[in-house]
Write an enzyme that holds these catalytic residues in place. Structure first.
Site, PDB file in Angstrom:
ATOM      1  N   GLN A 116       0.808  -1.216   0.000  1.00 57.84           N
ATOM      2  CA  GLN A 116       0.000   0.000   0.000  1.00 57.84           C
ATOM      3  C   GLN A 116       0.845   1.271   0.000  1.00 57.84           C
ATOM      4  OE1 GLN A 116      -1.484  -1.229   4.055  1.00 57.84           O
ATOM      5  NE2 GLN A 116      -1.537   0.988   4.370  1.00 57.84           N
ATOM      6  N   CYS A 122      -5.083   0.175   3.649  1.00 54.83           N
ATOM      7  CA  CYS A 122      -4.972  -1.235   4.042  1.00 54.83           C
ATOM      8  C   CYS A 122      -6.280  -1.991   3.886  1.00 54.83           C
ATOM      9  CB  CYS A 122      -4.467  -1.342   5.478  1.00 54.83           C
ATOM     10  SG  CYS A 122      -5.557  -0.585   6.704  1.00 54.83           S
ATOM     11  N   HIS A 426      -5.715  -1.220  11.495  1.00 53.65           N
ATOM     12  CA  HIS A 426      -5.129  -1.844  10.308  1.00 53.65           C
ATOM     13  C   HIS A 426      -5.906  -3.099   9.946  1.00 53.65           C
ATOM     14  CE1 HIS A 426      -2.008  -2.447   7.376  1.00 53.65           C
ATOM     15  NE2 HIS A 426      -1.614  -3.588   7.887  1.00 53.65           N
ATOM     16  N   ASN A 448       0.034  -9.416   5.003  1.00 52.89           N
ATOM     17  CA  ASN A 448      -0.011  -7.969   5.178  1.00 52.89           C
ATOM     18  C   ASN A 448       0.097  -7.293   3.818  1.00 52.89           C
ATOM     19  OD1 ASN A 448      -0.112  -5.489   6.453  1.00 52.89           O
ATOM     20  ND2 ASN A 448       1.564  -5.912   7.859  1.00 52.89           N
TER      21      ASN A 448
END
Length: 506
Positions: A116, A122, A426, A448
């Site tokens: 990102q 996110c 997040h 992630n």
């Protein structure tokens, strides 16, 4: 500053405080927690006094003298004052236990690892990383990425419209009141929630990343956010001024709002590039995992809608990604309640955020069932707590602050929410779990969106204890929760205020 100078200064400070320096030995003695606590000398004890509202210099000096008499504290000063305490206090036991080994794991986790960059997208990355697995199965792909920037463009435009609608709806509120100030704080922030991305996909569809790649301002969004935020705050004041002069603002200020929205659209188009039209055909070319060339001509809306087709649902292990919903764990509120947040959303006329509040055992059971069915899970957490982005470890036992500072951090999950200590900050994706012989989770595998330089080539590991304390949300398929949990969606939601921590946008 050179280390020798720091040492000399410390010695001078100890001498000035009349504190005896370390013994002339080649080691420092650290008292074991198993030993009997030492009774302080009466001369060093503070006398009992009444509450004092001010801080005296002599009291601080006494504390410093008492602190530096303990060899352990002098060692801590030397070790922790010149570097990041988290590095020094990282516990080796956690780094050994939190490995990337799992006995329940999705075979097709989705690739490549996404990034990102310097943006708060996110939630869009986590959501599209869930969607893409269904698409990869449908078209037999080895790697695939959806355009996060496409959804980002429409989200910013919709949020601007949503904000102006809220401004017009709150003209009877004081400008400096909590509600209006909360609205003004972040009119078009980068963050979002699952229901918000579901709105975007329903209204605008999905686009392969190759057809609308990231621009510089998608990857580095702060300048664009500042510009749009400043403009919208200016627009908000003008709308409030004009509304105060009209008996029916909505019937007279349409052209004013249209001009304001056109200006926001102009900024977005120049900074992100014109996006594909949701209703017009695009042509996507690709190679499948067997290196066969393929092409698909369809519109963004039809591309997204096809995920609910019989063929796509069958390819995606019987799951329709458009049917997923959010479980949350908010111990402040009653489990079994449907929660929502007042005035939190992005698309006018579509759904706001909806959370089914459950205990962690229920949430984890649903997640394990999803993973056994080969389905990835969007989840929201407070990623900055007891975590390390370099190693990719998230574990309450990772950093021992008590060892370094002799303080204990004992807030419960509910207390963290009540005091503003924690919130969903997040969004990421679960793709695996390791369970013990009794089927209880031990650790979880996390995809992630910080690129391959973070964690283990982009992959993180989360201990089950960290999940208990810092995970707040998991987006699941309805068939993996009991019927009574599904029925909660039929209830009237308990509305939380906009400033509630459950209103935090990942």
């Amino acid at each position: 500053m050179p280390e020798s100078v720091i040492g000399d200064q410390l010695a001078e400070r100890l001498e000035a405080l009349d504190v005896q320096g370390p013994p002339e030995k080649d080691y420092v003695y650290v008292k074991s927690d198993m030993e009997t606590p030492r009774t302080p000398d009466s001369a060093n004890e503070l006398p009992s006094t009444a509450w004092e509202p001010t801080l005296s210099i002599s009291t601080a000096e006494h504390w410093e003298k008492e602190l530096l008499q303990d060899p352990k504290n002098r060692l801590a000063l030397s070790a922790l004052s010149g570097t990041d305490p988290k590095q020094v206090l990282t516990q080796r036991s956690a780094t050994i236990a939190d490995t990337q080994n799992f006995n329940i794991k999705i075979k097709l986790e989705g690739a490549p690892i996404t990034n990102q960059r310097s943006s708060g997208r996110c939630w869009l990355f986590a959501a599209t990383n869930v969607f893409r697995v269904a698409i990869m199965r449908r078209y037999n792909l080895k790697e695939f990425e959806l355009s996060q920037s496409y959804l980002f463009f429409w989200d910013k435009l919709e949020k601007a419209n949503y904000f102006l609608e809220q401004v017009l709806d709150t003209t009877d509120e004081e400008l400096d009141g909590r509600l209006v100030q909360t609205l003004m704080a972040s009119p078009v922030g980068d963050g979002g929630q699952w229901d918000m991305v579901a709105n975007l996909v329903e209204k605008y569809g999905l686009v392969p990343q190759t057809l609308y790649p990231d621009s510089h301002n998608a990857m580095n969004s702060s300048t664009m956010a500042l510009l749009i935020t400043t403009k919208l705050r200016e627009d908000a004041l003008e709308l409030r001024r004009l509304a105060s002069k009209s008996d029916n603002p909505r019937s007279t200020l349409g052209s004013v709002k249209d001009k304001m929205m056109q200006e926001i659209h102009r900024v977005l188009t120049i900074m992100l590039g014109p996006p594909p039209n949701p209703n017009k055909d695009m042509t996507w070319e690709y190679y499948d995992k067997d290196d066969n060339f393929g092409t698909l001509t369809t519109s963004p809306l039809d591309f997204a809608g096809e995920l609910s087709s019989e063929a796509s649902i069958e390819a995606n292990r019987g799951a329709d990604v458009h049917e997923l919903f959010s479980l949350v764990n908010d111990p402040r509120n009653t489990y079994g309640d449907l929660l929502s947040v007042s005035r939190l959303g992005n698309v006018i006329g579509m759904r706001g955020v909806r959370y089914v509040n459950v205990d962690m055992d229920t949430m984890k059971a649903a997640c394990i069932a999803m993973l056994k069915a080969e389905l990835p899970i969007f989840f929201g957490s407070d990623v900055g707590k007891f975590s390390d982005s370099k190693s990719g470890i998230m574990d309450p036992g990772l950093i021992d602050y008590e060892l370094g500072f002799n303080i204990r951090l004992g807030l419960t999950k509910a207390q963290r929410l009540k005091t503003g200590e924690s919130a969903m900050t997040h969004a990421m994706v679960l793709t695996a779990v390791h369970v013990d012989g009794d089927g209880k989770p031990v650790r979880w595998r996390v995809q992630n969106s910080w690129g391959e330089g973070a964690g283990t080539k982009g992959w993180f590991v989360m201990s089950d204890e960290w999940m208990d304390e810092f995970v707040y949300q998991a987006v699941v398929d309805p068939k993996f929760v009991p019927e009574d949990i599904r029925d909660v969606l039929k209830k009237e939601p308990k509305m939380l205020p906009l400033w509630d921590p459950m209103g935090a946008l990942a």
